[in-house]
Write a protein that holds these residues in place. Structure first.
Motif, short mmCIF file in Angstrom:
data_model
loop_
_atom_site.label_atom_id
_atom_site.label_comp_id
_atom_site.label_asym_id
_atom_site.label_seq_id
_atom_site.Cartn_x
_atom_site.Cartn_y
_atom_site.Cartn_z
N ARG A 187 0.83 -1.21 0.00
CA ARG A 187 0.00 0.00 0.00
C ARG A 187 0.87 1.26 0.00
N ILE A 188 1.96 1.21 0.75
CA ILE A 188 2.88 2.35 0.76
C ILE A 188 3.52 2.51 -0.61
N LEU A 189 3.89 1.40 -1.21
CA LEU A 189 4.51 1.45 -2.53
C LEU A 189 3.54 2.04 -3.56
N ALA A 190 2.28 1.64 -3.51
CA ALA A 190 1.29 2.19 -4.43
C ALA A 190 1.14 3.69 -4.23
N SER A 191 1.13 4.12 -2.98
CA SER A 191 1.02 5.55 -2.68
C SER A 191 2.22 6.32 -3.22
N ILE A 192 3.41 5.75 -3.07
CA ILE A 192 4.62 6.40 -3.58
C ILE A 192 4.54 6.59 -5.09
N MET A 193 4.09 5.56 -5.78
CA MET A 193 4.00 5.64 -7.24
C MET A 193 3.07 6.76 -7.68
N VAL A 194 1.91 6.87 -7.02
CA VAL A 194 0.96 7.93 -7.37
C VAL A 194 1.55 9.30 -7.05
N ARG A 195 2.19 9.42 -5.88
CA ARG A 195 2.80 10.70 -5.49
C ARG A 195 3.89 11.13 -6.47
N GLU A 196 4.66 10.17 -6.96
CA GLU A 196 5.70 10.51 -7.93
C GLU A 196 5.11 10.93 -9.27
N LEU A 197 4.00 10.33 -9.65
CA LEU A 197 3.30 10.77 -10.86
C LEU A 197 2.81 12.21 -10.69
N GLU A 198 2.35 12.54 -9.48
CA GLU A 198 1.91 13.91 -9.21
C GLU A 198 3.08 14.88 -9.23
N ARG A 199 4.21 14.47 -8.65
CA ARG A 199 5.40 15.33 -8.66
C ARG A 199 5.88 15.58 -10.09
N GLY A 200 5.76 14.58 -10.94
CA GLY A 200 6.18 14.72 -12.33
C GLY A 200 5.10 15.31 -13.22
N GLU A 201 3.98 15.72 -12.58
CA GLU A 201 2.84 16.31 -13.29
C GLU A 201 2.29 15.38 -14.36
N GLN A 202 2.37 14.08 -14.09
CA GLN A 202 1.69 13.11 -14.94
C GLN A 202 0.29 12.81 -14.41
N ILE A 203 0.04 13.25 -13.18
CA ILE A 203 -1.30 13.34 -12.63
C ILE A 203 -1.46 14.76 -12.13
N VAL A 204 -2.48 15.45 -12.64
CA VAL A 204 -2.66 16.87 -12.33
C VAL A 204 -4.11 17.12 -11.92
N SER A 205 -4.28 17.92 -10.86
CA SER A 205 -5.61 18.32 -10.41
C SER A 205 -5.77 19.82 -10.58
N PHE A 206 -6.93 20.24 -11.04
CA PHE A 206 -7.19 21.67 -11.18
C PHE A 206 -8.67 21.96 -10.98
N ARG A 207 -8.96 23.21 -10.66
CA ARG A 207 -10.34 23.64 -10.38
C ARG A 207 -10.79 24.59 -11.48
N LEU A 208 -11.97 24.33 -12.02
CA LEU A 208 -12.55 25.17 -13.05
C LEU A 208 -13.80 25.86 -12.51
N THR A 209 -14.02 27.10 -12.93
CA THR A 209 -15.28 27.78 -12.65
C THR A 209 -16.08 27.77 -13.96
N ILE A 210 -17.25 27.14 -13.92
CA ILE A 210 -17.99 26.87 -15.16
C ILE A 210 -19.42 27.39 -15.07
N PRO A 211 -20.06 27.68 -16.20
CA PRO A 211 -21.49 28.03 -16.18
C PRO A 211 -22.33 26.81 -15.81
N ASP A 212 -23.38 27.06 -15.05
CA ASP A 212 -24.22 25.95 -14.57
C ASP A 212 -25.37 25.74 -15.56
#
Length: 406
Positions: free
Chosen positions: A307-332
């Motif tokens: 489980r720790i190893l899986a978490s590390i892999m995801v965190r490294e993808l985030e550090r390398g910006e291969q997983i990116v999160s962003f917030r959009l303001t959109i019309p409803d």
């Protein structure tokens, strides 16, 4: 001080009883560090750690009376498994005291080898205190994880094998917990080649040897990925050896340890626990220190919680910006989510998660907030996606850990 002759005697005892692990070139690691790296794969031992060498060397030299008493050890995991495994093979009853913070995978493996496991304390030091109480109460023989000449000699057999395979190594980079591994290997390597450079590595949260060498008082403690070298007490036998034979001790951060674990997995296709990856973490931290040198790394352990190893892999993808999160303001309005999903698809982004919210005061009454996590090719691709979202009028804001990135 332990001598080369004693380490060679240990090599004779261990022959055919522990694996003579391979040492192989690592071109991909060499490319990212600028050094020529050779990795000694001690994670291929039966218990997936170098600790078998010292444990067997100690246990095999006990006489019949000592074996009948039974043995006790304290450990955060790898020494525990090694003692349990080889004690069972030799018919010796073993009790192991482990901190309650020890990863479950290491506790389960130790029990599987037939040892009686006692979980006690938050740290190795607290576990040691309990082990000493049980030793006195039941007249057991204490098998110390590092402060024992036979343990040190057993660990030193690694360097003999490494220099037998590659006599032209310029440097060995070795993790330091209590110091048994680096002490034995420094003795052996320096006896074979007095010019070889021995560099030690500690976790920043546990700079015990660094403090002793530099007469400093950096804080010691905390949760570390490298629990195998999370040692507060400096070895009585090992510190003088380190002081004499080791040229430098490098401290590595938790993020550097994570990066090294991930590099072993993704580039070398092998498992390394935090302590096992510490040597590589030091090279990633300070590549100029090793550039152009032939460096031997000891991948000293591979017992990491999946489980720790899986978490590390995801965190490294985030550090390398291969997983990116962003917030959009959109019309409803109806259909807007479909438009955004199609737009991201055309941009080559794979949507991993979407969170759609309306009831926030900082969102217009006729608008909504959309938090999106996507998979990208690389950092440049991530910037391309954010630029496109801005051009479409969605005002993207990068998120980190669920919050707006400042």
């Amino acid at each position: 001080m332990v001598t080369l002759h004693e380490i060679q005697d240990a090599q004779t005892i261990l022959a055919g009883r522990v694996l003579r692990t391979p040492m192989l070139p690592a071109p991909k690691l060499s490319e990212i560090t600028g050094a020529e790296i050779f990795v000694k794969y001690e994670n291929l031992q039966v218990t997936n750690s170098f600790k078998e060498r010292g444990a067997l060397n100690k246990l095999a030299t006990l006489n019949a009376v000592e074996r009948a008493r039974g043995v006790i050890a304290m450990s955060a995991g790898n020494h525990a498994q090694a003692v349990a495994y080889h004690a069972a093979r030799l018919g010796i009853a073993a009790t192991i005291v482990m901190p309650v913070t020890t990863p479950a995978v290491k506790v389960a493996a130790t029990k599987a080898h037939g040892a009686t496991v006692v979980l006690f304390g938050e740290t190795v030091a607290e576990a040691q205190a309990r082990a000493e109480e049980l030793q006195a109460e039941y007249n057991l023989l204490f098998i110390h994880p590092y402060d024992d000449p036979r343990i040190i000699a057993g660990q030193g057999t690694i360097a003999i094998e490494m220099l037998d395979d590659r006599s032209d190594l310029d440097c060995l980079v070795i993790p330091i917990g209590g110091g048994g591994l680096i002490s034995g290997n420094a003795i052996a390597a320096k006896a074979i080649n007095p010019n070889i450079d021995i560099v030690g590595v500690e976790a920043e949260l546990y700079p015990s040897v660094w403090n002793a060498l530099h007469k400093q008082d950096r804080p010691i403690g905390g949760s570390t990925l490298a629990e195998g070298i999370a040692v507060k007490n400096v070895g009585r036998l090992t510190l003088p050896i380190i002081r004499e034979l080791v040229s430098d001790v490098i401290l590595v951060s938790e993020s550097q340890l994570e990066r090294a674990v991930n590099a072993y997995l993704t580039l070398q296709k092998t498992m390394a626990e935090g302590a096992g990856a510490a040597g590589l973490a030091a090279m990633l931290k300070d590549p100029e220190r090793f550039r152009g040198k032939r460096v031997g790394l000891v991948l000293c352990g591979g017992n990491i919680d999946p489980r720790i190893l899986a978490s590390i892999m995801v965190r490294e993808l985030e550090r390398g910006e291969q997983i990116v999160s962003f917030r959009l303001t959109i019309p409803d309005r109806p259909g807007i989510l479909g438009l955004i999903a199609s737009r991201l698809g055309h941009l080559g982004a794979n949507i991993l998660e979407v969170d759609h919210k309306r009831l926030f005061l900082d969102v217009p009454a006729k608008g909504a907030r959309l938090d999106v996590t996507v998979e990208t090719r690389d950092r440049a691709h991530a910037e391309e996606i954010l630029t496109a979202m801005a051009e479409d009028g969605y005002h993207p804001v990068r998120l980190q850990g669920g919050d707006v990135k400042e």
